[in-house]
Design a protein around this motif. Structure first.
Motif, PDB file in Angstrom:
ATOM      1  N   MET A  74       0.992  -1.176  -0.061  1.00  0.00           N
ATOM      2  CA  MET A  74       0.049  -0.165  -0.120  1.00  0.00           C
ATOM      3  C   MET A  74       0.778   1.157  -0.011  1.00  0.00           C
ATOM      4  SD  MET A  74      -3.232  -0.924  -0.111  1.00  0.00           S
ATOM      5  CE  MET A  74      -3.869   0.388   0.667  1.00  0.00           C
ATOM      6  N   ILE A  75       2.103   1.259   0.784  1.00  0.00           N
ATOM      7  CA  ILE A  75       2.861   2.351   0.833  1.00  0.00           C
ATOM      8  C   ILE A  75       3.532   2.535  -0.652  1.00  0.00           C
ATOM      9  CG2 ILE A  75       4.979   3.238   1.873  1.00  0.00           C
ATOM     10  CD1 ILE A  75       4.219   1.671   4.384  1.00  0.00           C
ATOM     11  N   VAL A  76       3.893   1.519  -0.960  1.00  0.00           N
ATOM     12  CA  VAL A  76       4.393   1.594  -2.511  1.00  0.00           C
ATOM     13  C   VAL A  76       3.535   2.175  -3.510  1.00  0.00           C
ATOM     14  CG1 VAL A  76       5.658   0.425  -4.479  1.00  0.00           C
ATOM     15  CG2 VAL A  76       6.487  -0.198  -2.207  1.00  0.00           C
ATOM     16  N   ALA A  77       2.165   1.532  -3.494  1.00  0.00           N
ATOM     17  CA  ALA A  77       1.393   2.128  -4.284  1.00  0.00           C
ATOM     18  C   ALA A  77       1.037   3.720  -4.175  1.00  0.00           C
ATOM     19  CB  ALA A  77      -0.032   1.235  -4.230  1.00  0.00           C
ATOM     20  N   LEU A  78       0.849   4.116  -2.957  1.00  0.00           N
ATOM     21  CA  LEU A  78       0.512   5.347  -2.519  1.00  0.00           C
ATOM     22  C   LEU A  78       1.587   6.365  -3.043  1.00  0.00           C
ATOM     23  CD1 LEU A  78      -1.547   7.166  -0.941  1.00  0.00           C
ATOM     24  CD2 LEU A  78      -0.054   6.849   1.079  1.00  0.00           C
ATOM     25  N   ARG A  79       2.873   5.885  -2.967  1.00  0.00           N
ATOM     26  CA  ARG A  79       4.086   6.713  -3.358  1.00  0.00           C
ATOM     27  C   ARG A  79       3.930   6.812  -4.853  1.00  0.00           C
ATOM     28  NH1 ARG A  79       9.307   5.640  -5.219  1.00  0.00           N
ATOM     29  NH2 ARG A  79      10.750   7.071  -4.667  1.00  0.00           N
ATOM     30  N   ARG A  80       3.733   5.751  -5.632  1.00  0.00           N
ATOM     31  CA  ARG A  80       3.507   5.869  -6.918  1.00  0.00           C
ATOM     32  C   ARG A  80       2.443   6.830  -7.407  1.00  0.00           C
ATOM     33  NH1 ARG A  80       4.215  -0.239  -8.698  1.00  0.00           N
ATOM     34  NH2 ARG A  80       6.506  -0.613  -8.665  1.00  0.00           N
ATOM     35  N   LEU A  81       1.314   6.635  -6.790  1.00  0.00           N
ATOM     36  CA  LEU A  81       0.173   7.359  -7.147  1.00  0.00           C
ATOM     37  C   LEU A  81       0.480   8.725  -6.763  1.00  0.00           C
ATOM     38  CD1 LEU A  81      -2.697   5.107  -6.124  1.00  0.00           C
ATOM     39  CD2 LEU A  81      -1.874   5.509  -8.440  1.00  0.00           C
ATOM     40  N   THR A  82       1.044   9.287  -5.819  1.00  0.00           N
ATOM     41  CA  THR A  82       1.379  10.588  -5.374  1.00  0.00           C
ATOM     42  C   THR A  82       2.761  10.980  -5.750  1.00  0.00           C
ATOM     43  OG1 THR A  82       2.148   9.811  -3.290  1.00  0.00           O
ATOM     44  CG2 THR A  82      -0.245  10.362  -3.391  1.00  0.00           C
ATOM     45  N   LYS A  83       3.349  10.495  -6.669  1.00  0.00           N
ATOM     46  CA  LYS A  83       4.614  10.890  -7.179  1.00  0.00           C
ATOM     47  C   LYS A  83       4.373  12.355  -7.763  1.00  0.00           C
ATOM     48  CE  LYS A  83       8.427   9.525 -10.230  1.00  0.00           C
ATOM     49  NZ  LYS A  83       9.002   8.565 -11.304  1.00  0.00           N
ATOM     50  N   LEU A  84       5.571  13.239  -7.255  1.00  0.00           N
ATOM     51  CA  LEU A  84       5.647  14.524  -7.579  1.00  0.00           C
ATOM     52  C   LEU A  84       6.936  14.996  -7.884  1.00  0.00           C
ATOM     53  CD1 LEU A  84       3.710  17.175  -7.317  1.00  0.00           C
ATOM     54  CD2 LEU A  84       4.944  17.668  -5.198  1.00  0.00           C
ATOM     55  N   THR A  85       7.266  15.803  -9.242  1.00  0.00           N
ATOM     56  CA  THR A  85       8.268  16.260  -9.512  1.00  0.00           C
ATOM     57  C   THR A  85       8.302  17.882  -9.657  1.00  0.00           C
ATOM     58  OG1 THR A  85       7.682  16.210 -11.884  1.00  0.00           O
ATOM     59  CG2 THR A  85       9.096  14.394 -10.888  1.00  0.00           C
ATOM     60  N   VAL A  86       9.334  18.434  -9.213  1.00  0.00           N
ATOM     61  CA  VAL A  86       9.296  19.910  -8.894  1.00  0.00           C
ATOM     62  C   VAL A  86      10.728  20.434  -9.549  1.00  0.00           C
ATOM     63  CG1 VAL A  86       9.039  21.948  -7.609  1.00  0.00           C
ATOM     64  CG2 VAL A  86       7.871  19.745  -6.836  1.00  0.00           C
ATOM     65  N   VAL A  87      10.626  21.101 -10.829  1.00  0.00           N
ATOM     66  CA  VAL A  87      11.574  21.749 -11.377  1.00  0.00           C
ATOM     67  C   VAL A  87      11.754  23.074 -11.470  1.00  0.00           C
ATOM     68  CG1 VAL A  87      12.848  21.716 -13.952  1.00  0.00           C
ATOM     69  CG2 VAL A  87      11.610  19.586 -13.079  1.00  0.00           C
ATOM     70  N   THR A  88      12.750  23.905 -11.163  1.00  0.00           N
ATOM     71  CA  THR A  88      13.133  25.130 -11.093  1.00  0.00           C
ATOM     72  C   THR A  88      14.114  25.566 -12.058  1.00  0.00           C
ATOM     73  OG1 THR A  88      12.419  24.990  -8.572  1.00  0.00           O
ATOM     74  CG2 THR A  88      13.547  26.993  -9.312  1.00  0.00           C
ATOM     75  N   GLU A  89      14.031  26.696 -12.594  1.00  0.00           N
ATOM     76  CA  GLU A  89      15.119  27.397 -13.647  1.00  0.00           C
ATOM     77  C   GLU A  89      14.814  28.702 -13.714  1.00  0.00           C
ATOM     78  OE1 GLU A  89      15.221  25.895 -17.670  1.00  0.00           O
ATOM     79  OE2 GLU A  89      12.977  25.626 -17.617  1.00  0.00           O
ATOM     80  N   GLU A  90      15.663  29.477 -13.936  1.00  0.00           N
ATOM     81  CA  GLU A  90      15.353  30.835 -14.028  1.00  0.00           C
ATOM     82  C   GLU A  90      15.704  31.260 -15.773  1.00  0.00           C
ATOM     83  OE1 GLU A  90      17.391  35.074 -12.169  1.00  0.00           O
ATOM     84  OE2 GLU A  90      17.980  33.080 -11.582  1.00  0.00           O
ATOM     85  N   ARG A  91      14.758  32.131 -16.154  1.00  0.00           N
ATOM     86  CA  ARG A  91      15.009  32.607 -17.239  1.00  0.00           C
ATOM     87  C   ARG A  91      14.348  34.175 -17.500  1.00  0.00           C
ATOM     88  NH1 ARG A  91      10.375  28.570 -19.800  1.00  0.00           N
ATOM     89  NH2 ARG A  91      11.147  26.713 -19.011  1.00  0.00           N
ATOM     90  N   ALA A  92      15.558  34.848 -18.183  1.00  0.00           N
ATOM     91  CA  ALA A  92      15.232  36.350 -18.531  1.00  0.00           C
ATOM     92  C   ALA A  92      14.882  36.947 -17.196  1.00  0.00           C
ATOM     93  CB  ALA A  92      14.332  36.201 -19.558  1.00  0.00           C
ATOM     94  N   GLY A  93      15.225  36.576 -15.918  1.00  0.00           N
ATOM     95  CA  GLY A  93      15.007  37.465 -14.695  1.00  0.00           C
ATOM     96  C   GLY A  93      13.766  36.876 -14.092  1.00  0.00           C
ATOM     97  N   ARG A  94      13.228  36.001 -14.616  1.00  0.00           N
ATOM     98  CA  ARG A  94      12.010  35.333 -13.721  1.00  0.00           C
ATOM     99  C   ARG A  94      12.242  33.750 -13.480  1.00  0.00           C
ATOM    100  NH1 ARG A  94       7.396  38.082 -14.569  1.00  0.00           N
ATOM    101  NH2 ARG A  94       5.771  36.258 -14.150  1.00  0.00           N
ATOM    102  N   VAL A  95      11.588  33.200 -12.291  1.00  0.00           N
ATOM    103  CA  VAL A  95      11.854  32.073 -11.818  1.00  0.00           C
ATOM    104  C   VAL A  95      10.699  31.136 -12.409  1.00  0.00           C
ATOM    105  CG1 VAL A  95      12.330  30.561  -9.729  1.00  0.00           C
ATOM    106  CG2 VAL A  95      13.096  32.922  -9.560  1.00  0.00           C
ATOM    107  N   HIS A  96      11.160  30.138 -13.003  1.00  0.00           N
ATOM    108  CA  HIS A  96      10.065  29.337 -13.798  1.00  0.00           C
ATOM    109  C   HIS A  96      10.026  28.006 -12.742  1.00  0.00           C
ATOM    110  CE1 HIS A  96       7.434  27.801 -16.564  1.00  0.00           C
ATOM    111  NE2 HIS A  96       8.061  26.603 -16.472  1.00  0.00           N
ATOM    112  N   VAL A  97       9.118  27.657 -12.021  1.00  0.00           N
ATOM    113  CA  VAL A  97       8.656  26.268 -11.437  1.00  0.00           C
ATOM    114  C   VAL A  97       7.587  25.679 -11.837  1.00  0.00           C
ATOM    115  CG1 VAL A  97       8.231  25.423  -8.916  1.00  0.00           C
ATOM    116  CG2 VAL A  97       9.320  27.701  -9.176  1.00  0.00           C
ATOM    117  N   ALA A  98       8.058  24.408 -12.229  1.00  0.00           N
ATOM    118  CA  ALA A  98       7.044  23.410 -12.705  1.00  0.00           C
ATOM    119  C   ALA A  98       6.920  22.346 -11.920  1.00  0.00           C
ATOM    120  CB  ALA A  98       7.645  22.946 -14.274  1.00  0.00           C
ATOM    121  N   VAL A  99       5.677  22.181 -11.681  1.00  0.00           N
ATOM    122  CA  VAL A  99       4.940  20.883 -10.588  1.00  0.00           C
ATOM    123  C   VAL A  99       4.350  20.117 -11.501  1.00  0.00           C
ATOM    124  CG1 VAL A  99       3.762  20.641  -8.690  1.00  0.00           C
ATOM    125  CG2 VAL A  99       5.194  22.746  -8.915  1.00  0.00           C
TER     126      VAL A  99
END
Length: 788
Positions: A413-438
């Motif tokens: 159940m824990i493994v399945a819950l971890r897969r179902l709630t998997k989250l990636t957060v990527v941050t980068e800076e472009r032209a003076g703005r911070v871009h965060v993609a979730v």
């Protein structure tokens, strides 16, 4: 036809042997009888061995085998599954016998059967399949290890200890000091079990035709009997009256434990039986298992077995597999195998009593080791569930069956819950703005990670927060909202763009969706199919749609495309020059599943290629550039149904008056006159046909005509004759959304076969191009004819 239909006297009535299907039925009965004898030979030693491992009376294993065959075979829903005492229940039964005694264990078996009957009657058999296979296989492997460790002591002439850990620690002493006849019997049995199916065939006779368990136990019995070895043998009751040792009520303080035991036996027996039935279904082509009926059959068998003093019953994969391989076709083989066991024990009990107990113990050691399947472990490892398997196995061996199963289930159940709630957060800076993609499902489990990333953003900066999430709970909303308020209070700005679903916006203004959401449309769907229903009647500015589409592309796809496009930015090697109509409904990359850099596309009205000496050079320029500069290995001309250009040709628009507003259309369509002549339209051959059929014929004839025009280009003809270039014809049917290819031999268009209809692996497009193949996989030979 009957004779009396012609006026002749009726003939004699048909005999049974002449009836259609009787011969087949007799062959089926013969196959079932033969299979039942094979399963009977396998079942007798296994049933006795499982009774030994459970600490139950030996006759209890025989009773369970008889009842499992006859009752489960009559009532159950599987065609070929064989039921009987199962190794997966031995640990539970052994513990119940030690705790409550044998007769109360019989009552538990009876009550577990009634529970199974109720579950089957309420049609919830499929709920048992919700248990992770990793837990089930881990449980069976743990049971196998426990059985093997315990029975190995019996093989060595000793007695099993109370736990697997004790068996492990006591094993060196047993090996060092026990060298009795029991060891010889056990070694003979295991050696034959291991090597029997590996022996070479003698003519048409294969050793595998005779069950290895029968040969091993039979050989050990003969050697021990003739050698008069002093070993303990099987002891059966003297009469049927002595054999019955039925259920008994427990003491008043034991009912709570008995209820838990009933639930445990019912659960394990049900899951094992249903999973075995599904596995056996893969081995035969007959009727598929009816799960609820099969569960009722198992319940009826357990009820009867418990009442008669037998072990718990479950579907057994070993006997079921032997049944299928022996040619069983119906439940008759299962029923007959139970009858043979009953007759054998009734009339040949003295033969059974010659079997040495160490031989049965050795048989259990071999079976226990086989229950640890490395194939299952490798398969689970590929699916990243090996940890669940190993934890369940270890828990069953070192803690207990139920405890191990619960631990494994919790981990699954824990493994399945971890897969179902998997989250990636990527941050980068472009032209003076911070871009965060979730990306992913944003739940309270992902809040710490998201909050950590958001806290690293400098105060006062401009932030673009893209939420590609299919779920957001209240904790996640609170975390994002609190950070946004704090960040804007320090002078920063936050622009939240929700690509998938407006979770944040809806949580701010009204109720959020109750569960995960799917995308509002497909990326290939037209704009009007992806708009909100409330805005269906509202006017939309075309530039606004284009801008909105570009914004969606930037938010959802541009990041993934950047690395691809950077590689293509300086040079590209398209696979084909794709000549098709400018019709907005025909999307070349969509119907060919191609991407950037794959197709060099030429689009015009009617997918026309003017002759080489034509005054219009735009199409010729594209052809020469594709062939000479890009060196494409293939040219494809693709027409389509309901083509407006083809309709204009049939209506004579190319021959109409020279109106100023249609001058260019008339001049261009004149290039399609040869296609009209090819269909015989000038002789009225299209007249009288339905409009869609006439357009289909003209569009397909037009494809062939344009391929001929291409061969008039010197650069094309030279490359085709040298084998460096192929020409292909394609037709796209808008109504069926199917692609058709031109057969160069017959001149007909036939639909491309679906993947499930292709018996051989379909080559990768890149592999085909590298090998000089055309789009349909045909080899590029030095033929001057258009290929398909």
């Amino acid at each position: 036809m009957r004779n009396d239909a012609q006026g002749a006297p009726p003939g004699p009535p048909e005999t049974t042997s002449e009836r259609p299907g009787t011969h087949t039925d007799r062959k089926g009965v013969a196959a079932d009888v033969g299979a039942s004898l094979v399963v009977f030979l396998v079942a007798v030693p296994l049933s006795l061995g499982i009774a030994v491992a459970s600490g139950a009376p030996l006759i209890a294993g025989i009773i369970a085998a008889v009842v499992g065959g006859i009752v489960a075979g009559l009532v159950g829903g599987s065609v070929v599954q064989v039921s009987g005492p199962a190794a997966g229940l031995t640990i539970i039964v052994a513990d119940l016998i030690m705790t409550y005694g044998w007769r109360v264990t019989c009552l538990i078996t009876l009550l577990a059967g009634l529970v199974q009957l109720a579950l089957g009657a309420f049609r919830i058999a499929r709920a048992a399949l919700a248990v992770s296979p990793a837990v089930v296989h881990g449980m069976l492997a743990g049971v196998g290890v426990t059985i093997a460790l315990a029975q190995l002591h019996v093989v060595l002439g000793g007695a099993p200890q109370s736990s697997a850990l004790a068996n492990i620690t006591d094993l060196p002493d047993q090996i060092a000091h026990n060298h009795t006849a029991a060891v010889a019997v056990g070694v003979i049995t295991i050696a034959i079990m291991f090597g029997w199916n590996r022996l070479p065939a003698v003519g048409r006779v294969r050793p595998g035709m005779i069950p290895a368990a029968l040969v091993a136990v039979g050989t050990a019995t003969v050697i021990a009997t003739l050698g008069r070895w002093e070993v303990e043998t099987v002891a059966l009751p003297a009469s049927l009256a002595d054999a019955w040792n039925g259920p008994m009520l427990p003491e008043p303080g034991q009912w709570h434990g008995v209820a838990l035991a009933v639930a445990a036996v019912a659960m394990v027996a049900s899951v094992e039986s249903l999973l075995a039935a599904i596995a056996v279904d893969r081995l035969h082509s007959g009727r598929r298992v009816q799960l609820n009926r099969e569960l009722c059959g198992q319940g009826a068998a357990n009820t009867v077995s418990g009442a008669l003093g037998g072990l718990p019953v479950a579907g057994v994969i070993v006997r079921s597999t032997a049944n299928v391989r022996a040619g069983a076709r119906s439940p008759l083989s299962t029923i007959l195998h139970g009858v043979w066991i009953l007759l054998f024990v009734a009339f040949f009990a003295h033969v059974v009593e010659l079997i040495p107990m160490p031989a049965l113990a050795a048989l259990l050691v071999f079976i226990g080791v086989q229950m640890v399947s490395l194939a299952h472990l490798r398969d689970l490892r590929k699916h990243h569930e090996a940890s669940v398997y190993l934890v369940t196995l270890s828990g069953v061996v070192f803690i207990g069956l139920l405890e191990g199963v619960f631990i494994g289930f919790a981990l699954a159940m824990i493994v399945a819950l971890r897969r179902l709630t998997k989250l990636t957060v990527v941050t980068e800076e472009r032209a003076g703005r911070v871009h965060v993609a979730v990306h992913g499902s944003l739940t309270f489990l992902g809040v710490p990670r998201l909050a950590h990333v958001l806290r690293t953003i400098p105060a006062g900066s401009s932030v673009d927060l893209d939420l590609h999430v299919d779920f957001m709970d209240h904790a996640a909303f609170e975390a994002i909202h609190a950070w946004r308020v704090d960040h804007e209070r320090t002078g920063g700005s936050v622009d939240i763009d929700e690509v998938h679903e407006n979770w944040y916006e809806r949580s701010s203004t009204r109720s959020a969706p109750a569960a995960k959401t799917i995308p509002k449309g497909r990326w290939w769907a037209p704009w009007d199919m992806r708009r909100e229903p409330s805005g269906a009647d509202q006017a939309v500015h075309p530039l606004g749609l284009l801008t909105a589409g570009a914004r969606e592309y930037h938010a959802s796809t541009a990041d993934q495309m950047r690395s691809v496009m950077s590689r293509l930015s300086h040079r590209h090697h398209p696979t084909a020059l794709f000549v098709t109509c400018a019709d907005s409904r025909v999307v070349p990359n969509l119907i060919t599943a191609s991407g950037p850099g794959d197709l060099f596309t030429l689009r015009n009205l009617g997918n026309l290629v003017p002759p080489h000496d034509s005054a219009d050079g735009s199409a010729g320029a594209a052809v020469e550039y594709a062939v000479n500069v890009l060196r494409v290995p293939s040219i494809v001309v693709c027409g389509h149904s309901h083509c407006g250009a083809m309709r204009a040709l049939t209506e004579g628009a190319h021959q109409g008056p020279a109106e100023e507003e249609s001058t260019h259309i008339r001049r261009w369509l004149a290039n399609g006159s040869a296609s009209l002549r090819r269909t015989g339209a000038d002789h009225g051959e299209l007249a009288g046909l339905p409009s869609s059929e006439a357009l289909r014929r003209l569009a397909q004839a037009n494809v062939v005509e344009q391929l001929g025009n291409l061969m008039g280009y010197p650069v094309v003809r030279e490359r085709v004759e040298s084998g460096e270039l192929t020409l292909s014809g394609m037709y796209y049917d808008l109504e069926t959304a199917k692609v058709h290819l031109l057969d160069a031999e017959t001149g007909e268009f036939s639909p491309v076969r679906d993947l499930q209809d292709v018996p051989e692996p379909v080559p990768h497009p890149r592999a085909g191009a590298a090998a000089g193949q055309s789009l349909d996989g045909s080899s590029s030979g030095a033929s001057s004819r258009p290929s398909c």
